[in-house]
Design an enzyme around this catalytic site. Structure first.
Site, mmCIF file in Angstrom:
data_model
loop_
_atom_site.group_PDB
_atom_site.id
_atom_site.type_symbol
_atom_site.label_atom_id
_atom_site.label_comp_id
_atom_site.label_asym_id
_atom_site.label_seq_id
_atom_site.Cartn_x
_atom_site.Cartn_y
_atom_site.Cartn_z
ATOM 1 N N ASP A 35 0.795 -1.237 0.000
ATOM 2 C CA ASP A 35 0.000 0.000 0.000
ATOM 3 C C ASP A 35 0.827 1.287 0.000
ATOM 4 O OD1 ASP A 35 -1.959 -1.865 0.120
ATOM 5 O OD2 ASP A 35 -2.822 -1.220 2.026
ATOM 6 N N GLU A 58 -4.719 -0.641 -1.800
ATOM 7 C CA GLU A 58 -6.078 -0.790 -1.286
ATOM 8 C C GLU A 58 -7.011 0.173 -1.998
ATOM 9 O OE1 GLU A 58 -8.622 -0.536 2.916
ATOM 10 O OE2 GLU A 58 -6.418 -0.408 2.935
ATOM 11 N N VAL A 92 2.835 0.241 4.628
ATOM 12 C CA VAL A 92 2.122 1.102 5.557
ATOM 13 C C VAL A 92 0.650 0.667 5.595
ATOM 14 C CG1 VAL A 92 3.660 3.065 5.166
ATOM 15 C CG2 VAL A 92 1.670 2.803 3.701
ATOM 16 N N THR A 93 0.025 0.844 6.743
ATOM 17 C CA THR A 93 0.645 1.177 8.013
ATOM 18 C C THR A 93 0.953 -0.108 8.759
ATOM 19 O OG1 THR A 93 -1.494 1.350 9.116
ATOM 20 C CG2 THR A 93 -0.593 3.373 8.178
ATOM 21 N N LYS A 144 -6.587 -4.799 -3.644
ATOM 22 C CA LYS A 144 -7.297 -5.442 -2.527
ATOM 23 C C LYS A 144 -8.367 -4.498 -1.977
ATOM 24 C CE LYS A 144 -3.722 -4.106 0.880
ATOM 25 N NZ LYS A 144 -4.537 -3.472 1.929
ATOM 26 N N CYS A 149 -2.605 -2.559 7.735
ATOM 27 C CA CYS A 149 -2.470 -3.364 6.520
ATOM 28 C C CYS A 149 -1.286 -4.321 6.584
ATOM 29 C CB CYS A 149 -2.365 -2.451 5.307
ATOM 30 S SG CYS A 149 -3.878 -1.502 5.011
ATOM 31 N N LYS A 164 -8.085 -4.748 4.357
ATOM 32 C CA LYS A 164 -6.810 -4.431 4.997
ATOM 33 C C LYS A 164 -5.730 -5.441 4.631
ATOM 34 C CE LYS A 164 -8.909 -1.168 7.418
ATOM 35 N NZ LYS A 164 -10.291 -1.380 6.993
#
Length: 791
Positions: A596, A644, A726-727, A698, A731, A701
């Site tokens: 992410d 995400e 991150v974070t 995705k 995730c 998470k």
């Protein structure tokens, strides 16, 4: 009687000798045409003119076909190489120079009638019996049949050649769409690389002989004339060689001469350098702090005012730069933590206001102070003798050194773009280590003393950094008339493209940003530059440095990274935990997972910021992550990225996650947040995926939830993941837990993961490695990179 064949010519070791063409030494290849008193030795009786001494015909100098005459304009060949040679067995060719400069012509003895050679050898020139003949201006040569020859090249400004040929040959050459070996009629042309397995054949540097013979003395060149420039050769521009006699009898040859880069020094390319920043672009802001002599013309914001004196308007504009623009630029760079190199006119040491600012930035912000001549009105070097130029350089450096408490500048930018062929060697003698150079546009190189090639120490070489006109505010603002916003955008685009190239190739680029206090330092320019540098400063693909810092890295070099094929199937990677231990992984079954790294979480106006978080808390991991990514690619690891986001209609967004519906999918300055295909969903440029790398979209998470990540790992035979992202607590943790449940081992890099909340990151990392690594292992970027490079 034919002599035995000499030892084979080896292009890797041998170069073709250079000689001055004379009637005597050209007898084996042709007839030398000169203007000497004995030019016509053999006379014939043609009784028409008392003032004409008629010469007899040259033996065997004739043509089998209808002769033709033409002319060509020839320039210098920058790489001193010979690609093609040709011969004619049934015709003669003649070449006469029309112009003031000498020319060089590589000629080889005929081989077609040498009985000691094999049939194949007779089809090629014997380069052991070839020479580069320097033909003085106004002279020429008529070739014997069978003589191998290259086309003439000029040893100074472009020169016209008067050519005697045949129609058949000229028409055949004109019919060719691209260069290729030729055997047509009487023209037999060969490509030397075909004979020497791709090795380039080169001739020796003709400059020493040309200088000793003073063949360019008295040639006055108008530097503004396009007729005095040669074409591009392998990416660099070579201009004319001019020689001017000075009052003390010395001759100064123009820096842009064809005889090499400069007198007594040779250019050498830089191979591996940059260390962990080898896949980045190195950006060097160069602040020009210049002095101008009153009532002398100079740079103009209002050019038409140059017709009047005193030139108050333009002079006031330039002075305003040092009074206000210098401080404005310095404050901006200080705010962004970007180091600068200021190149300073030594005449400014009496300007206490300017010197106070420079001391402040040098001591407080680690600025480097470089030399820039005495002033920019009459301190150019062109036309100076070598002695005069040496005095000008040393005086400027010493003056600044006294002001800087004995710290003489080690970086130099010649004022007014006005240099000579002696400039680099004189700078080296004066203790300068780094030259801001006008030749290349994105790579550094070294100038090394000729006698020290292969064993040069720091004192024997200059590091040249590209001072490109493409990023100079004079070019962009004063010449191209870009607005402040367009100027800043042009710099950003230039840097971004070089960053992309560096990341893809693993080879660092360098760009110097030439900024003048009275151009880049104006309020509107600084306003736009401030925003641009703010965007660039957060990118991990850029290394910010002074000129000396770059030069230091160039000199130190780096150990080349391992070849992908050199990585063993099992490489130990140390991790910094107590007690010390080594994590064993199988590189063929290990992947790098980047979780992410997208605008929605790391950009100032992304999803995370809309939740009230500070994206800067995450951005410190970009640099170490980009270094791990580069090492993983080099080692051949499978690289997988996740992001995400949701479908554009939000049909995969659960009511629980949607909340009150005011953030996810809501419109913003850059489109809706957390939606696929939108700006926020894009991976940041510093970690941009390569075309063959997998990107997992995705909706949740964890990276495994409602995705095909498991299938990708299975098909790639991956059972271990090095995890960055991150974070940390959301995730990354969700993904690591999902992987653990699926039997996939995770090694989380603590300096490549981050949270908006420091405590969450600390606890999240501790939870992963708790109880002997219940969820996975923890390491850091340095350990992973060292392990990959070592093995």
């Amino acid at each position: 009687m034919d002599e035995p064949t000499d030892d084979a010519f080896d292009p890797s070791d041998d170069t073709i000798e250079i000689v001055l063409a004379t009637e005597e030494n050209t007898k084996n290849v042709g007839w030398f045409i000169s203007d000497g008193p004995n030019a016509v030795e053999h006379q014939c009786n043609i009784p028409f003119y008392d003032c004409v001494k008629e010469g007899g015909n040259f033996e065997e100098a004739d043509w089998k076909d209808q002769p033709c005459v033409r002319q060509a304009r020839v320039s210098w060949r920058d790489n001193k190489s010979i690609s093609w040679m040709e011969r004619h067995l049934e015709m003669t060719q003649g070449f006469m120079l029309v112009g003031k400069a000498p020319a060089l012509m590589v000629l080889g003895e005929p081989t077609h009638d040498r009985v000691a050679l094999t049939e194949d050898e007779r089809r090629w020139p014997d380069l052991n019996r070839a020479k580069g003949y320097i033909i003085p201006a106004g002279c020429g040569i008529i070739l014997k049949k069978g003589t191998w020859h290259d086309f003439p090249i000029s040893l100074g400004p472009a020169v016209t050649v008067f050519i005697i040929n045949t129609r058949e040959v000229v028409e055949a050459l004109m019919s060719m769409e691209e260069p290729a070996p030729m055997d047509f009629g009487d023209c037999y042309k060969v490509r030397l690389a075909d004979r020497y397995h791709g090795e380039k054949v080169r001739f020796r540097d003709p400059s020493p002989l040309v200088a000793s013979l003073r063949l360019l003395d008295g040639i006055n060149i108008d530097r503004r004339s396009s007729a005095c420039t040669c074409g591009r050769s392998e990416g660099s521009i070579t201009s004319i060689a001019s020689s001017e006699s000075t009052s003390d009898g010395e001759n100064t040859v123009s820096f842009e001469s064809p005889f090499g880069y400069c007198q007594g020094m040779m250019r050498t390319e830089v191979n591996e350098w940059g260390g962990p920043n080898a896949n980045k672009v190195w950006v060097v802001p160069v602040i020009n702090v210049e002095s101008f002599v009153p009532n002398m013309l100079g740079p103009s914001v209002q050019p038409y005012l140059n017709r009047t004196q005193p030139e108050l308007a333009n002079r006031g504009w330039r002075d305003y730069g040092n009074r206000r623009g210098l401080g404005r630029l310095g404050t901006m760079f200080s705010r962004h933590g970007i180091p600068c190199t200021a190149v300073v006119s030594s005449d400014l040491v009496d300007n206490k206001e300017v010197m106070s600012l420079l001391h402040q930035f040098k001591d407080g912000d680690n600025w480097e102070i470089g030399g820039h001549g005495a002033n920019n009105s009459n301190a150019g070097h062109a036309g100076l003798s070598k002695t005069e130029e040496a005095s000008v350089i040393s005086s400027s450096l010493e003056t600044l050194g006294v002001e800087l408490h004995g710290d003489e500048p080690k970086t130099w930018l010649t004022p007014g773009f006005s240099v000579t062929e002696s400039t680099p060697s004189l700078l080296l003698e004066a203790g300068v280590e780094t030259l801001l150079d006008f030749v290349d546009d994105d790579v550094p190189f070294k100038l090394v003393k000729e006698e020290c090639l292969g064993q040069a120490s720091q004192s024997d070489s200059l590091v040249c950094l590209p001072y490109s006109m493409e990023t100079n505010d004079f070019s962009l603002v004063l010449e191209r008339h870009l607005s402040p916003r367009e100027y800043a955008s042009a710099l950003e685009s230039h840097i971004s493209q070089l960053a992309k190239e560096s990341n893809e190739s693993g080879t660092p680029r360098v760009v110097c940003l030439g900024m003048h206090t009275f151009v880049a330092g104006t309020p509107a320019s600084v306003h736009e530059l401030d925003k641009m540098f703010g965007r660039l400063k957060s990118r991990g693909s850029i290394a910010w440095a002074t000129a000396q810092e770059v030069a230091k890295c160039v000199r130190e070099g780096r150990i080349p990274p391992p070849n992908r094929s050199a990585v063993p199937s099992r490489a130990p990677l140390p991790k910094h935990v107590q007690p010390p231990e080594t994590v064993q992984i199988n590189c063929d079954r290990t992947g790098l997972l980047l979780v992410d790294f997208q605008n929605d979480f790391l950009a100032p106006d992304g999803f995370g910021a809309k939740l009230g978080n500070d994206p800067q808390k995450l951005r410190h991991v970009i640099d170490p992550t980009s270094e791990v990514l580069a090492s993983a690619r080099m080692a051949g690891l499978t690289v997988i990225h996740t992001r995400e986001g949701h479908r554009s209609n939000l049909s995969d967004l659960t009511p629980l996650k949607a909340g009150d519906g005011t953030i996810i999918g809501s419109e913003g300055q850059n489109g809706p947040s957390m939606v696929r295909g939108q700006w926020g969903n894009e991976i940041i440029p510093e970690l941009e995926p390569l075309q063959d790398e997998t990107v997992i979209d995705k909706p949740g998470k964890g990276a495994f939830y409602q995705t095909d990540l498991s299938l990708v790992l299975k098909n790639s035979n991956i059972d271990t993941l090095i995890v960055c992202g991150v974070t940390t607590e959301i995730c990354v943790h969700s993904t690591v837990r999902e992987a653990c449940d699926r039997g996939i081992k995770c090694i989380v890099l603590k300096d490549c993961t981050a949270s908006y909340f420091d405590e969450f990151h600390r606890v999240g990392i501790e939870m992963i490695r708790a109880q002997n690594g219940l969820l996975g292992e923890v390491s850091d970027s340095k350990s992973i990179i060292e392990g990959l490079q070592k093995h």
